[in-house]
Design an enzyme around this catalytic site. Sequence first.
Site, PDB file in Angstrom:
ATOM      1  N   TYR A  38      52.317  69.270  11.850  1.00 46.21           N
ATOM      2  CA  TYR A  38      53.484  69.047  12.695  1.00 46.21           C
ATOM      3  C   TYR A  38      54.420  68.024  12.036  1.00 46.21           C
ATOM      4  CZ  TYR A  38      56.249  67.678  16.763  1.00 46.21           C
ATOM      5  OH  TYR A  38      57.293  67.395  17.619  1.00 46.21           O
ATOM      6  N   LEU A  85      58.951  62.063  51.557  1.00 51.67           N
ATOM      7  CA  LEU A  85      57.963  62.866  52.273  1.00 51.67           C
ATOM      8  C   LEU A  85      57.398  62.078  53.435  1.00 51.67           C
ATOM      9  CD1 LEU A  85      55.947  64.184  49.194  1.00 51.67           C
ATOM     10  CD2 LEU A  85      57.290  65.597  50.750  1.00 51.67           C
ATOM     11  N   GLU A 116      49.583  69.920  45.764  1.00 47.18           N
ATOM     12  CA  GLU A 116      49.932  69.270  44.491  1.00 47.18           C
ATOM     13  C   GLU A 116      49.500  67.815  44.517  1.00 47.18           C
ATOM     14  OE1 GLU A 116      54.167  69.533  44.026  1.00 47.18           O
ATOM     15  OE2 GLU A 116      54.206  71.680  44.478  1.00 47.18           O
ATOM     16  N   LYS A 118      49.826  64.000  44.331  1.00 42.60           N
ATOM     17  CA  LYS A 118      51.004  63.141  44.469  1.00 42.60           C
ATOM     18  C   LYS A 118      50.927  62.107  43.357  1.00 42.60           C
ATOM     19  CE  LYS A 118      53.786  60.818  47.947  1.00 42.60           C
ATOM     20  NZ  LYS A 118      54.133  59.557  47.296  1.00 42.60           N
ATOM     21  N   ASP A 120      51.654  59.096  40.937  1.00 42.57           N
ATOM     22  CA  ASP A 120      52.164  57.769  41.236  1.00 42.57           C
ATOM     23  C   ASP A 120      53.084  57.305  40.110  1.00 42.57           C
ATOM     24  OD1 ASP A 120      52.514  55.633  42.817  1.00 42.57           O
ATOM     25  OD2 ASP A 120      50.512  54.783  42.547  1.00 42.57           O
ATOM     26  N   TYR A 228      57.905  69.279  39.656  1.00 47.43           N
ATOM     27  CA  TYR A 228      57.351  69.750  40.921  1.00 47.43           C
ATOM     28  C   TYR A 228      58.361  70.479  41.800  1.00 47.43           C
ATOM     29  CZ  TYR A 228      58.837  65.080  42.537  1.00 47.43           C
ATOM     30  OH  TYR A 228      59.543  63.952  42.801  1.00 47.43           O
ATOM     31  N   LYS A 317      47.766  60.887  52.235  1.00 45.87           N
ATOM     32  CA  LYS A 317      47.490  59.770  51.329  1.00 45.87           C
ATOM     33  C   LYS A 317      45.987  59.511  51.174  1.00 45.87           C
ATOM     34  CE  LYS A 317      50.580  57.384  49.985  1.00 45.87           C
ATOM     35  NZ  LYS A 317      51.702  56.594  50.441  1.00 45.87           N
ATOM     36  N   CYS A 411      28.504  21.442  35.246  1.00 43.84           N
ATOM     37  CA  CYS A 411      28.002  22.691  35.812  1.00 43.84           C
ATOM     38  C   CYS A 411      27.719  22.531  37.311  1.00 43.84           C
ATOM     39  CB  CYS A 411      26.728  23.095  35.083  1.00 43.84           C
ATOM     40  SG  CYS A 411      25.910  24.519  35.818  1.00 43.84           S
ATOM     41  N   CYS A 414      23.582  22.749  37.527  1.00 44.60           N
ATOM     42  CA  CYS A 414      22.640  21.795  36.928  1.00 44.60           C
ATOM     43  C   CYS A 414      23.307  20.498  36.489  1.00 44.60           C
ATOM     44  CB  CYS A 414      21.921  22.438  35.741  1.00 44.60           C
ATOM     45  SG  CYS A 414      22.981  22.615  34.301  1.00 44.60           S
ATOM     46  N   CYS A 429      28.282  26.387  30.474  1.00 39.84           N
ATOM     47  CA  CYS A 429      27.405  25.286  30.839  1.00 39.84           C
ATOM     48  C   CYS A 429      26.535  25.007  29.632  1.00 39.84           C
ATOM     49  CB  CYS A 429      26.548  25.699  32.035  1.00 39.84           C
ATOM     50  SG  CYS A 429      25.059  24.709  32.215  1.00 39.84           S
ATOM     51  N   CYS A 435      19.290  24.860  32.995  1.00 42.11           N
ATOM     52  CA  CYS A 435      20.137  25.224  34.129  1.00 42.11           C
ATOM     53  C   CYS A 435      19.493  26.347  34.938  1.00 42.11           C
ATOM     54  CB  CYS A 435      21.508  25.665  33.613  1.00 42.11           C
ATOM     55  SG  CYS A 435      22.603  26.240  34.929  1.00 42.11           S
TER      56      CYS A 435
END
Length: 674
Positions: A38, A85, A116, A118, A120, A228, A317, A411, A414, A429, A435
């Site tokens: 390509y 919608l 279809e 939906k 985002d 769509y 949804k 810590c 400990c 730590c 510990c």
Amino acid sequence: MNGTSSVAERITELRDQINDHNYRYYVLDDPQIPDAEYDRLFRELQALEQSHPDLVSPDSPTQRVGATGQTSFEEVVHRVPMLSLDNAFNADELRDFDRRVRERLAAKSEIEYVCEPKLDGLAVSLHYEQGKLTRAATRGDGYAGEDITANIRTIPSVPLKLRGGSYPDLVEVRGEVYMLRGGFEKLNKSLSDRGEKTFVNPRNAAAGSLRQKNPRVTARRPLEICAYSVAVIDDSDLPDNHWGCLQLVRDWGFRINPEMRLAQGASACLEAYEELQAKRDQLPYEIDGIVFKVNRLDYQHRLGFVSRAPRWAIAHKFPAQEEVTVVEDVEFQVGRTGAITPVARLKPVFVGGVTVSNATLHNMDEIDRLGVQIGDTVFIRRAGDVIPQVIKVVRDKRPRSARPIQLPTTCPVCDSDIVQLEGEAVARCSGGLFCAAQRKESIRHYASRKAMDIEGLGEKWIDILVDRDMVRTVADLYRLTTDDLRKLERMGDKSAAKLVNAIQSSNRPPLWRFIYALGIREVGEATAKALASYFGTLENVMAATEEELQAVPDVGPVVAGHICSFFEQEHNKEIIEKLRSQGVVWQSEDISRANRPLAGETWVLTGTLENHTRDQAKERLEALGAKVAGSVSSKTSCVVAGEAAGSKLEKARSLGVQTMDEAEFDNFLSRHTA
Ligand code: IVH
């Protein structure tokens, strides 16, 4: 070539071929030539156009960027408003919608719907005149949007010219521009590497990319489009249903979503909803629901619109994956290797299908990046099985009482000092096995399913055993008796015996499980397996130098360093010794030459293999003992050259390194695999 006319012919031919390959790649997902081929066609076209500038035309595939200069964002009034919608949030609301449709149409039988995903992203409208893209606009407020033609032209899946000859003179295609999750993550990584602001989700990234003044920036963003809907502006005929229109748009060169399907009646729509929701997290792009559209266009016409939404469509949804809540506090957890992780305690919020009250903040750098404080209102995101994340602070909602988050100096478990090495994001730590938190985590890891798989030894009992000082290290587990355990509250005779039995019977693990169970930093299951099959015995792993360790597939300098320093520490050696003396025997691996005919060899893969992915081929070679490298040198044992192999193959030949084509490689594998 003789003269300009044949140049013009070649240019037309190349444009048609390139457009064809684009269509196969982006719309049909079925490329017919390798990328390199390509690229050759594309470069030939570019060169011809450069030497014959008079033959350049705006619909040439070379003209996606640049020709029209900056994006104007001028106002575009939509000839047909871009509506929104209505939403259905549950099955009842969807059934109500279907009932209203049937009533209005006085329909006797089930209505056919197109289902279809939906997507985002952002709605756009694209105008084609005589088949050529003339204008692209955002939705805006539905009545007028902004001109983003120069940016839209850079999206490879947008046809600059419609395919075939049977399109109307004037047509408007509508669809969604969005970003693939993978592309989004890469983009964010490169933005943050350059110290630039990142995007919170793929939708924002797509919006930000379309809002660029300079189309060259948009061109570098991984955007896609799915069509769509279609609206004809002249008098041409369209099919009499929406599904047919979508197929037509596809023939013109647009991608339509492969998950689209037809459903008869509300129950079938609800099935489609369930099916799509089950797939949601596996899709390479984000969707926030499913759209149901009455298929017959005459029905759509009769149903018409109310205010800003059609009566013939509805969006059902999915549960939201992002919500807003408040950070009530931040606590610091101590991990197995001492890593200190800040965790936000949240006002409980329902997101991604569960109630979330904690979210990791990862480390102090992340807290800086987010600019989050205690008291802040934040966006939480939980998608699929991924742990909840804080993705953004709503600065306007910061209360006066908000407090910055500070890394403690000692810590929380400990009281040892917390240290942060130069250049490391993680603070740790320094208490090591002193510990209790680190001890608990290391025992939990040791007992976990992928490690020694000690059934019944869960978090609860580990906490109790460590808190009562009955167990300090994993070696102590094997000294526990039924009598010891019976003394514990809520531990019956039976469960005590069962647990002791589970611990005792975990004493003959395969070597890799034992290595993994030790909990060496960054040694996961795969690395543990690679170490076991390379070295065969624990003694060999322990004796290996950093350099020797790096000969193991997937072990780099950092991991090799962690392995060495783990075995250098006296207390780790002591624990291993104690485990051995208590009868834990790890099973050495057979690393005889017969099993690993390529041990010590370095192989290189190049070009495209038909029958294997790169990773598969690599795995097969590694299983035979070879190390797979990225570049060819005189030390390379063999180069496997697939389709369109280039410089690596040439180098191998010039160095006299052995080479194999794919057929020879397949043959070789079949001779060496049982
Ligand atoms: S149809 C009148 N179909 O959802 C029909 N919209 O809430 C209006 N969207 O602005 C749109 N996927 O950005 C339709 N398959 C799909 C869609 C879709 C995503 C978005 C679109 C629109 C919004 C409406």
